[in-house]
Structures are given as structure tokens and as C-alpha cells.
Design a protein around this motif. Structure first.
Motif, PDB file in Angstrom:
ATOM      1  N   ILE A 142      -0.941  51.328-151.764  1.00 59.27           N
ATOM      2  CA  ILE A 142      -1.822  52.189-150.969  1.00 59.27           C
ATOM      3  C   ILE A 142      -3.171  51.501-150.747  1.00 59.27           C
ATOM      4  CG2 ILE A 142      -3.190  54.328-151.065  1.00 59.27           C
ATOM      5  CD1 ILE A 142      -0.708  55.650-152.358  1.00 59.27           C
ATOM      6  N   GLN A 143      -3.701  50.910-151.814  1.00 57.17           N
ATOM      7  CA  GLN A 143      -4.988  50.223-151.723  1.00 57.17           C
ATOM      8  C   GLN A 143      -4.936  49.104-150.674  1.00 57.17           C
ATOM      9  OE1 GLN A 143      -7.834  50.993-153.183  1.00 57.17           O
ATOM     10  NE2 GLN A 143      -8.856  49.233-152.218  1.00 57.17           N
ATOM     11  N   LYS A 144      -3.868  48.308-150.752  1.00 59.96           N
ATOM     12  CA  LYS A 144      -3.745  47.192-149.803  1.00 59.96           C
ATOM     13  C   LYS A 144      -3.536  47.703-148.384  1.00 59.96           C
ATOM     14  CE  LYS A 144      -2.150  43.789-153.058  1.00 59.96           C
ATOM     15  NZ  LYS A 144      -1.010  43.097-153.630  1.00 59.96           N
ATOM     16  N   ALA A 145      -2.769  48.771-148.249  1.00 55.97           N
ATOM     17  CA  ALA A 145      -2.517  49.333-146.930  1.00 55.97           C
ATOM     18  C   ALA A 145      -3.819  49.841-146.300  1.00 55.97           C
ATOM     19  CB  ALA A 145      -1.499  50.464-147.041  1.00 55.97           C
ATOM     20  N   VAL A 157      10.882  62.071-152.007  1.00 51.58           N
ATOM     21  CA  VAL A 157      12.229  62.353-151.517  1.00 51.58           C
ATOM     22  C   VAL A 157      13.242  61.894-152.564  1.00 51.58           C
ATOM     23  CG1 VAL A 157      13.890  61.961-149.652  1.00 51.58           C
ATOM     24  CG2 VAL A 157      11.429  61.918-149.169  1.00 51.58           C
ATOM     25  N   ASN A 158      13.982  62.836-153.109  1.00 54.06           N
ATOM     26  CA  ASN A 158      15.018  62.518-154.112  1.00 54.06           C
ATOM     27  C   ASN A 158      14.495  61.607-155.228  1.00 54.06           C
ATOM     28  OD1 ASN A 158      16.884  63.981-152.611  1.00 54.06           O
ATOM     29  ND2 ASN A 158      17.450  62.167-151.422  1.00 54.06           N
ATOM     30  N   ASN A 159      13.457  62.027-155.848  1.00 53.86           N
ATOM     31  CA  ASN A 159      12.836  61.261-156.939  1.00 53.86           C
ATOM     32  C   ASN A 159      12.263  59.919-156.496  1.00 53.86           C
ATOM     33  OD1 ASN A 159      13.208  63.154-158.957  1.00 53.86           O
ATOM     34  ND2 ASN A 159      15.275  62.398-159.429  1.00 53.86           N
ATOM     35  N   LYS A 160      12.249  59.685-155.219  1.00 51.16           N
ATOM     36  CA  LYS A 160      11.662  58.448-154.723  1.00 51.16           C
ATOM     37  C   LYS A 160      10.340  58.771-154.047  1.00 51.16           C
ATOM     38  CE  LYS A 160      16.059  56.177-153.812  1.00 51.16           C
ATOM     39  NZ  LYS A 160      16.953  55.654-152.787  1.00 51.16           N
ATOM     40  N   VAL A 161       9.404  57.847-154.179  1.00 53.30           N
ATOM     41  CA  VAL A 161       8.136  57.993-153.464  1.00 53.30           C
ATOM     42  C   VAL A 161       8.304  57.294-152.123  1.00 53.30           C
ATOM     43  CG1 VAL A 161       5.692  57.384-153.455  1.00 53.30           C
ATOM     44  CG2 VAL A 161       6.802  58.025-155.594  1.00 53.30           C
ATOM     45  N   LYS A 162       7.995  58.002-151.079  1.00 56.64           N
ATOM     46  CA  LYS A 162       8.106  57.405-149.751  1.00 56.64           C
ATOM     47  C   LYS A 162       6.708  57.316-149.148  1.00 56.64           C
ATOM     48  CE  LYS A 162      10.825  57.770-145.542  1.00 56.64           C
ATOM     49  NZ  LYS A 162      11.909  58.507-144.884  1.00 56.64           N
ATOM     50  N   LEU A 163       6.312  56.085-148.794  1.00 57.10           N
ATOM     51  CA  LEU A 163       5.015  55.870-148.162  1.00 57.10           C
ATOM     52  C   LEU A 163       5.263  55.450-146.724  1.00 57.10           C
ATOM     53  CD1 LEU A 163       3.262  53.755-150.959  1.00 57.10           C
ATOM     54  CD2 LEU A 163       2.983  56.199-150.524  1.00 57.10           C
ATOM     55  N   VAL A 164       4.698  56.197-145.827  1.00 60.44           N
ATOM     56  CA  VAL A 164       4.813  55.817-144.418  1.00 60.44           C
ATOM     57  C   VAL A 164       3.438  55.328-143.978  1.00 60.44           C
ATOM     58  CG1 VAL A 164       5.390  56.563-142.085  1.00 60.44           C
ATOM     59  CG2 VAL A 164       6.620  57.526-144.047  1.00 60.44           C
ATOM     60  N   LEU A 165       3.359  54.024-143.656  1.00 63.78           N
ATOM     61  CA  LEU A 165       2.087  53.404-143.274  1.00 63.78           C
ATOM     62  C   LEU A 165       2.093  53.203-141.763  1.00 63.78           C
ATOM     63  CD1 LEU A 165       2.124  50.569-145.994  1.00 63.78           C
ATOM     64  CD2 LEU A 165       1.508  52.974-146.285  1.00 63.78           C
ATOM     65  N   THR A 166       1.095  53.664-141.105  1.00 59.60           N
ATOM     66  CA  THR A 166       1.046  53.485-139.647  1.00 59.60           C
ATOM     67  C   THR A 166      -0.338  52.990-139.235  1.00 59.60           C
ATOM     68  OG1 THR A 166       0.466  55.821-139.398  1.00 59.60           O
ATOM     69  CG2 THR A 166       2.758  55.254-139.072  1.00 59.60           C
ATOM     70  N   ARG A 167      -0.343  52.180-138.187  1.00 62.27           N
ATOM     71  CA  ARG A 167      -1.617  51.780-137.570  1.00 62.27           C
ATOM     72  C   ARG A 167      -1.340  51.440-136.110  1.00 62.27           C
ATOM     73  NH1 ARG A 167      -2.891  45.881-140.321  1.00 62.27           N
ATOM     74  NH2 ARG A 167      -1.193  44.792-139.299  1.00 62.27           N
TER      75      ARG A 167
ATOM     76  N   GLN B   4       2.364  50.487-135.211  1.00 63.62           N
ATOM     77  CA  GLN B   4       3.091  49.724-136.239  1.00 63.62           C
ATOM     78  C   GLN B   4       3.341  50.649-137.427  1.00 63.62           C
ATOM     79  OE1 GLN B   4       0.385  46.469-136.942  1.00 63.62           O
ATOM     80  NE2 GLN B   4       1.393  45.187-135.400  1.00 63.62           N
ATOM     81  N   THR B   5       4.577  50.612-137.879  1.00 62.70           N
ATOM     82  CA  THR B   5       4.925  51.490-139.008  1.00 62.70           C
ATOM     83  C   THR B   5       5.621  50.675-140.101  1.00 62.70           C
ATOM     84  OG1 THR B   5       5.241  53.321-137.482  1.00 62.70           O
ATOM     85  CG2 THR B   5       6.189  53.587-139.680  1.00 62.70           C
ATOM     86  N   ILE B   6       5.193  50.918-141.292  1.00 62.95           N
ATOM     87  CA  ILE B   6       5.913  50.353-142.450  1.00 62.95           C
ATOM     88  C   ILE B   6       6.301  51.520-143.352  1.00 62.95           C
ATOM     89  CG2 ILE B   6       5.807  48.830-144.450  1.00 62.95           C
ATOM     90  CD1 ILE B   6       3.714  47.180-143.004  1.00 62.95           C
ATOM     91  N   THR B   7       7.571  51.618-143.622  1.00 55.18           N
ATOM     92  CA  THR B   7       8.050  52.684-144.522  1.00 55.18           C
ATOM     93  C   THR B   7       8.439  52.034-145.847  1.00 55.18           C
ATOM     94  OG1 THR B   7       8.887  53.873-142.624  1.00 55.18           O
ATOM     95  CG2 THR B   7       9.678  54.586-144.782  1.00 55.18           C
ATOM     96  N   ILE B  16      11.642  48.720-154.930  1.00 52.95           N
ATOM     97  CA  ILE B  16      11.023  49.008-153.627  1.00 52.95           C
ATOM     98  C   ILE B  16      11.925  48.594-152.471  1.00 52.95           C
ATOM     99  CG2 ILE B  16       9.131  48.310-152.081  1.00 52.95           C
ATOM    100  CD1 ILE B  16       7.357  48.114-154.522  1.00 52.95           C
ATOM    101  N   LYS B  17      11.967  49.441-151.475  1.00 50.46           N
ATOM    102  CA  LYS B  17      12.627  49.101-150.222  1.00 50.46           C
ATOM    103  C   LYS B  17      11.589  49.316-149.109  1.00 50.46           C
ATOM    104  CE  LYS B  17      16.379  50.606-147.238  1.00 50.46           C
ATOM    105  NZ  LYS B  17      17.342  51.684-146.997  1.00 50.46           N
ATOM    106  N   ALA B  18      11.405  48.309-148.301  1.00 48.17           N
ATOM    107  CA  ALA B  18      10.392  48.418-147.245  1.00 48.17           C
ATOM    108  C   ALA B  18      11.003  48.079-145.895  1.00 48.17           C
ATOM    109  CB  ALA B  18       9.226  47.480-147.549  1.00 48.17           C
ATOM    110  N   GLU B  19      10.559  48.777-144.912  1.00 47.02           N
ATOM    111  CA  GLU B  19      11.123  48.582-143.579  1.00 47.02           C
ATOM    112  C   GLU B  19       9.976  48.605-142.567  1.00 47.02           C
ATOM    113  OE1 GLU B  19      14.225  51.334-142.858  1.00 47.02           O
ATOM    114  OE2 GLU B  19      14.351  50.875-140.719  1.00 47.02           O
ATOM    115  N   THR B  20       9.979  47.656-141.669  1.00 49.27           N
ATOM    116  CA  THR B  20       8.912  47.638-140.665  1.00 49.27           C
ATOM    117  C   THR B  20       9.470  48.039-139.299  1.00 49.27           C
ATOM    118  OG1 THR B  20       9.277  45.351-140.027  1.00 49.27           O
ATOM    119  CG2 THR B  20       7.801  45.734-141.877  1.00 49.27           C
TER     120      THR B  20
END
Lengths: 170, 68
Positions: A142-145, A157-167, B4-7, B16-20
Motif C-alpha cells: 500500500i505504501q509503495k502504491a 475475499v475468502n480470507n484473502k486480502v484483495k488490493l485494487v490499485l488504480t491510477r 491503469q489497474t493492478i489487482t 501474492i498473486k498480482a495482475e495488471t
């Protein structure tokens, strides 16, 4: 000439001595530091007296090996003092061994309980370590994002943390 | 303006699983590297067809980190 002297097991524990007498079905009365038996000799009732930390059996010395001729000493099968003391000693030692076994069993149970508690605490510690690690990992991302201009949405979601980063770029 | 989205999915073990999406060409890998460089060893990386397309086309990449 040589001699072999044997003594009985010192009757140290009053409770076990009373249990031994109970097991032999001997009646007794307790008077202070004395356990007065129903056995009678020339001087009266034979008794255990607490002396120097042990219960010593006091009796007329002539009653030691022989059947006392003039009083009703022939109580049950233990006609002599020696026979009587051997029987008491046998019961005392049996009760003592049982008591030790019981204490050992309790000790083992306590050890098992302590081990169970230790394992539970270890599991909790490992679990907390894992949770802390995941949280730290998430915060680092989060800090880097943020530093890179992303807006962040967090979901679980289902015991998983989901981070959606947008710009947006232009 | 392009979005731009990164999930990023972090499972209960820290894997970790990441998707752009919407990040062009090699840039998507750079972005993921910046975000995840301290997050564990890379286990696998799959480049989608979009990755190989020119930079005007959206790219969709997946990167998955091995759990610690």
C-alpha cells in the motif's frame, strides 16, 4: 556369634498408617500423637506413638514373639507383635506404593497438560506471526502504491486480502 | 486518459498473486517489481498475448509470488 536385625519400615505417615490399620480391620483410637490399638498386653493397650518423626509401636516386650497367655491378645491372625507389625508394614508399603503411583500419574497428567498448553501457545504464536507478516506485506504494498500515485481499494475475499490499485495516465 | 489497474491478492499465508491491466508492454513488469520487490520470491510469471502487443494496446499480466 552374629546377629541379623531387621526393622519394619518406619511408619512416618500417619494417614497411611491409619489406612493400613483400616485395611487390616483393626480398631484404634487417636489420642494426640498416639494411635491406640485394640491389642492389649500386661501394660494395657498397645499403641503407636509418634517418636522422632515416626510412629513407634509400644508394647510389653514379652509380647514381642510369644502369644500373650493371660489376656485376649490373640486378635485375628496376628497373635504376636512381630506378626502384627509385619502385616501392618505390608499394608503400609502397599498403600505407600499406591500413593506414589497416584502422585506419579497426577504428575504425568500435569506434564501432559503443560505440554498441551505449551503447544497451544506455540500455535497461537505462529498464527500471530503469520497474520502480522501478511499485514506487514500488505502495508508495504500500500505504501509503495501510494508513492506511485495509485488509489487503493481494499477488500477481503475468502480470507484473502484483495488490493485494487488504480491510477490514470494521460 | 487511460486507467491503469493492478489487482493484488494476498492469501492467508502471504502468497501474492498480482495482475495488471492497462499498463503497456514491459512497463507492467516494472510496475509490479516496484510494488512487490520486498514481498517474496517470484514463483511464476505468465505473460499474456497482450503483453506482446504494441504499447497502444492494453496489457494484461499476471505475476505470482511464492509465499515465504
Amino acid at each position: 556369634m552374629s546377629a541379623v536385625v531387621k526393622t519394619t519400615t518406619p511408619f512416618i505417615n500417619k494417614e497411611m498408617l491409619l489406612q493400613a490399620l483400616d485395611c487390616l480391620d483393626f480398631k484404634y483410637t487417636i489420642k494426640g500423637n498416639e494411635i491406640v490399638t485394640e491389642r492389649v498386653d500386661y501394660y494395657g493397650n498397645q499403641k503407636f506413638v509418634l517418636t522422632n518423626g515416626r510412629y513407634q509401636f509400644l508394647h510389653d516386650s514379652s509380647a514381642n514373639r510369644t502369644v500373650y497367655p493371660w489376656r485376649n491378645l490373640n486378635i485375628k491372625e496376628f497373635k504376636t507383635v512381630s506378626n502384627f507389625l509385619v502385616a501392618v508394614e505390608k499394608e503400609y508399603n502397599r498403600i505407600y506404593a499406591e500413593k506414589l503411583a497416584e502422585l506419579e500419574r497426577i504428575r504425568q497428567e500435569q506434564l501432559a497438560e503443560q505440554e498441551r498448553i505449551r503447544l497451544e501457545e506455540e500455535m497461537k504464536r505462529i498464527e500471530q506471526e503469520r497474520i502480522a507478516y501478511v499485514e506487514k506485506q500488505k502495508q508495504a504494498i500500500i505504501q509503495k502504491a501510494k508513492e506511485q500515485g495509485y488509489s487503493i481499494q481494499e477488500k477481503k475475499v475468502n480470507n484473502k486480502v484483495k488490493l485494487v490499485l488504480t491510477r490514470n495516465t494521460y | 486518459m487511460a486507467e491503469q489497474t493492478i489487482t493484488i491478492e494476498i492469501d492467508e499465508n502471504g502468497k501474492i498473486k498480482a495482475e495488471t491491466e492497462g499498463i503497456k508492454g514491459e512497463m507492467c513488469l516494472d510496475e509490479l517489481q516496484k510494488l512487490l520487490e520486498d514481498s517474496g520470491d517470484l514463483q511464476s510469471m505468465n505473460k499474456t498475448d497482450e503483453f506482446y502487443q504494441n504499447q497502444t494496446i492494453n496489457v494484461n499480466n499476471k505475476i505470482q509470488n511464492k509465499k515465504l
